[in-house]
Scaffold this motif. Structure first.
Motif, PDB file in Angstrom:
ATOM      1  N   GLN A  82      59.171  49.755  23.065  1.00 37.18           N
ATOM      2  CA  GLN A  82      58.915  48.897  24.226  1.00 37.18           C
ATOM      3  C   GLN A  82      59.733  49.344  25.440  1.00 37.18           C
ATOM      4  O   GLN A  82      60.622  48.649  25.920  1.00 37.18           O
ATOM      5  CB  GLN A  82      59.212  47.436  23.875  1.00 37.18           C
ATOM      6  CG  GLN A  82      58.263  46.874  22.825  1.00 37.18           C
ATOM      7  CD  GLN A  82      58.583  45.432  22.470  1.00 37.18           C
ATOM      8  OE1 GLN A  82      59.730  44.990  22.584  1.00 37.18           O
ATOM      9  NE2 GLN A  82      57.574  44.688  22.042  1.00 37.18           N
ATOM     10  N   ARG A  96      62.971  40.408  32.341  1.00 39.97           N
ATOM     11  CA  ARG A  96      61.773  40.879  31.668  1.00 39.97           C
ATOM     12  C   ARG A  96      61.455  42.302  32.138  1.00 39.97           C
ATOM     13  O   ARG A  96      62.073  42.819  33.065  1.00 39.97           O
ATOM     14  CB  ARG A  96      60.604  39.937  31.972  1.00 39.97           C
ATOM     15  CG  ARG A  96      60.903  38.492  31.626  1.00 39.97           C
ATOM     16  CD  ARG A  96      59.689  37.620  31.870  1.00 39.97           C
ATOM     17  NE  ARG A  96      58.652  37.857  30.864  1.00 39.97           N
ATOM     18  CZ  ARG A  96      57.412  37.410  30.987  1.00 39.97           C
ATOM     19  NH1 ARG A  96      57.049  36.754  32.084  1.00 39.97           N
ATOM     20  NH2 ARG A  96      56.524  37.632  30.041  1.00 39.97           N
ATOM     21  N   GLN A  97      60.475  42.911  31.516  1.00 35.28           N
ATOM     22  CA  GLN A  97      60.151  44.294  31.860  1.00 35.28           C
ATOM     23  C   GLN A  97      59.499  44.378  33.245  1.00 35.28           C
ATOM     24  O   GLN A  97      58.827  43.438  33.691  1.00 35.28           O
ATOM     25  CB  GLN A  97      59.219  44.889  30.807  1.00 35.28           C
ATOM     26  CG  GLN A  97      59.903  45.102  29.460  1.00 35.28           C
ATOM     27  CD  GLN A  97      59.178  46.124  28.602  1.00 35.28           C
ATOM     28  OE1 GLN A  97      58.021  46.420  28.820  1.00 35.28           O
ATOM     29  NE2 GLN A  97      59.875  46.660  27.618  1.00 35.28           N
ATOM     30  N   ALA A 170      63.405  49.733  31.473  1.00 33.07           N
ATOM     31  CA  ALA A 170      63.679  48.631  30.539  1.00 33.07           C
ATOM     32  C   ALA A 170      63.490  49.142  29.117  1.00 33.07           C
ATOM     33  O   ALA A 170      62.560  49.893  28.829  1.00 33.07           O
ATOM     34  CB  ALA A 170      62.747  47.450  30.811  1.00 33.07           C
ATOM     35  N   HIS A 172      63.543  47.407  25.153  1.00 40.93           N
ATOM     36  CA  HIS A 172      63.523  46.051  24.612  1.00 40.93           C
ATOM     37  C   HIS A 172      63.525  45.959  23.099  1.00 40.93           C
ATOM     38  O   HIS A 172      63.412  44.874  22.555  1.00 40.93           O
ATOM     39  CB  HIS A 172      62.311  45.287  25.172  1.00 40.93           C
ATOM     40  CG  HIS A 172      62.613  44.534  26.432  1.00 40.93           C
ATOM     41  ND1 HIS A 172      62.670  43.162  26.504  1.00 40.93           N
ATOM     42  CD2 HIS A 172      62.902  44.978  27.667  1.00 40.93           C
ATOM     43  CE1 HIS A 172      62.966  42.790  27.745  1.00 40.93           C
ATOM     44  NE2 HIS A 172      63.105  43.873  28.469  1.00 40.93           N
ATOM     45  N   SER A 173      63.600  47.073  22.397  1.00 40.39           N
ATOM     46  CA  SER A 173      63.668  46.960  20.938  1.00 40.39           C
ATOM     47  C   SER A 173      64.808  47.806  20.409  1.00 40.39           C
ATOM     48  O   SER A 173      65.362  48.658  21.113  1.00 40.39           O
ATOM     49  CB  SER A 173      62.334  47.397  20.301  1.00 40.39           C
ATOM     50  OG  SER A 173      62.098  48.769  20.518  1.00 40.39           O
TER      51      SER A 173
END
Length: 456
Positions: A82, A96-97, A170, A172-173
């Motif tokens: 992500q 957020r992205q 970004a 995110h994981s």
């Protein structure tokens, strides 16, 4: 010819020499770039004001250029891949992205979708994962964002965001790791070729725009101002069949007689200086314009003597250079206005390969041009009919382009970087025109960052 110093509007001819002295001094700080040197660009990620896996650059993307671009290398896509790259405004909330909220745009790796200000993505390009190099850019000419993967353009999208825009990534994981390149290292994408293609597009657009015949006179004024007589003759010949005669009123600020003055002498001296024949140039000046060199401690004489010293170093005549320095440059030691440039000249002797040293700028052709421009301006300043000595520094064309550029940038800032199409086209055409004239005039020819890493 009068031996009196011409003083106009409170500025003496000596001031003109000092202005060119400053241009020579600026050479030591030159950095190769197509854009304005005074505009800061991103150099690293702002890891202090970050939130989770969301990071923005420490500076907004610069706007005084044709294209801005940066890249990421996906070292590890982690468990879900992500990863996103894009641009966000200063007001964007870092949670957020990029692309999931207003004032942002982002190309996402896990689904290949493009997100622009809301949570619903649109089909855009392929996904990307470990080992891929992905880039994001702003094309200011077309007012578009564009994204790349492994050196190829994926797609473009209209740039509908105003104000300063920050390069953004970004992750995110778990275990995702990327490296960011703001230009300190070579890009996978050929940015220079992309810029060249964009300039060609703008040039073709510009060529469809009819210019008023008055532009012919402005171009002539440039060639006349710098004494490019051969190029001028060819330009006039090529223009006879396509440009009708035009008269530009003196009340509009243009008087060709100002720049026709001593054209042949200025051409001769420019050619001598460009060829490194400084002794011959000094001899002609003493014969034709003794008032210019009668003060042997003037900025003009200083630049000429420095150039003679530089030419000796250029051909490897170091012993002769030392003797010349003791005879002609020694008189300038202790004078604060000349001190730093004298030191730079002398420092050339300390290097086995001086052209590769920190003072190598003195051996560039541009340094010869500074000296030639100085002599050219000083001769123009001896014109008994001259109304303003400052007009000797720049041609009418250059002054016009400075004003247009300032207006264009001001318009861009006032409209949040959304420049009108016509201004972009005109700016591009003027750049192409000037580049062509500068090249031909300069040769007087006929018209035939260390990567920043971040991991979760």
């Amino acid at each position: 010819m009068s031996n009196n110093t011409n003083i106009t509007n409170g500025h003496s001819d000596r001031d003109l020499g000092l202005w060119f002295l400053e241009q020579s001094r600026l050479g030591s700080a030159r950095v190769p770039t197509d854009m304005d040197e005074d505009e800061e660009a991103p150099t690293e990620l702002n890891t202090i004001n970050s939130s989770g896996g969301f990071l923005v650059a420490n500076k907004p993307a610069p706007v005084k250029r044709l294209v801005y671009y940066f890249e990421i290398y996906v070292k590890d896509a982690g468990t879900k891949g992500q990863i996103a790259i894009g641009f966000t405004s200063e007001s964007f909330k870092m949670r957020r992205q990029p692309g999931w909220e207003a004032n942002s745009c982002g190309y996402h790796g896990d689904d290949g979708l493009l997100y622009r200000g809301h949570g619903k993505g649109e089909a855009f390009g392929p996904t990307y994962t470990s080992g891929d190099r992905v880039g994001g850019g702003i094309n200011y000419a077309s007012q578009e964002f564009f994204f790349t993967k492994n050196g190829a353009v994926v797609g473009t999208v209209p740039k509908d965001m105003k104000g300063p825009l920050f390069p953004t990534i970004a992750v995110h994981s778990q275990n995702e790791e990327v490296q960011v390149n703001f230009g300190q290292q070579p890009f996978a994408f050929d940015l220079k070729e992309f810029e060249a293609q964009e300039r060609m597009k703008q040039q073709r657009l510009f060529e469809k725009i009819s210019l008023p015949t008055v532009s012919h006179g402005i171009v002539r004024s440039y060639l006349l101002h710098y004494g490019y007589e051969d190029t001028l003759d060819s330009f006039d010949l090529a223009s006879k069949t396509i440009v009708p005669p035009v008269h530009i009123a003196q009340e509009n600020g243009f008087d060709e007689q100002d720049v026709v003055f001593a054209l042949n002498e200025r051409k001769t001296l420019r050619q001598l200086i460009r060829n490194g024949e400084i002794d011959s140039a000094l001899g002609k000046l003493r014969e034709w314009y003794p008032q210019i060199v009668q003060d042997d401690k003037s900025a003009t004489c200083f630049l000429l003597h420095c150039q003679k010293f530089i030419e000796l170093v250029r051909v490897g005549a170091l012993e002769e250079a030392v003797k010349y320095g003791r005879m002609e440059l020694a008189k300038f030691f202790g004078l604060p206005v000349f001190e730093d440039l004298v030191q730079d000249c002398v420092a050339l002797l300390a290097y086995e390969r001086p052209q590769e040293s920190s003072v190598g700028y003195l051996l560039e052709e541009s340094q010869r041009e500074v000296v030639a421009d100085t002599v050219n301006a000083m001769i123009l300043s001896t014109n008994p009919n001259l109304k303003d000595s400052q007009s000797c520094l720049h041609s009418y064309l250059e002054r016009l382009l400075r004003q247009l550029t300032a207006c264009c940038l001001e318009r861009r800032l006032l409209s949040g970087d959304q420049v009108s199409h016509i201004l972009n086209c005109f700016s591009t055409k003027q750049t192409g025109l000037v580049s062509s004239i500068l090249y031909r005039g300069a040769h007087d020819v006929s018209l035939s960052q260390t990567d920043t890493s971040f991991a979760v």
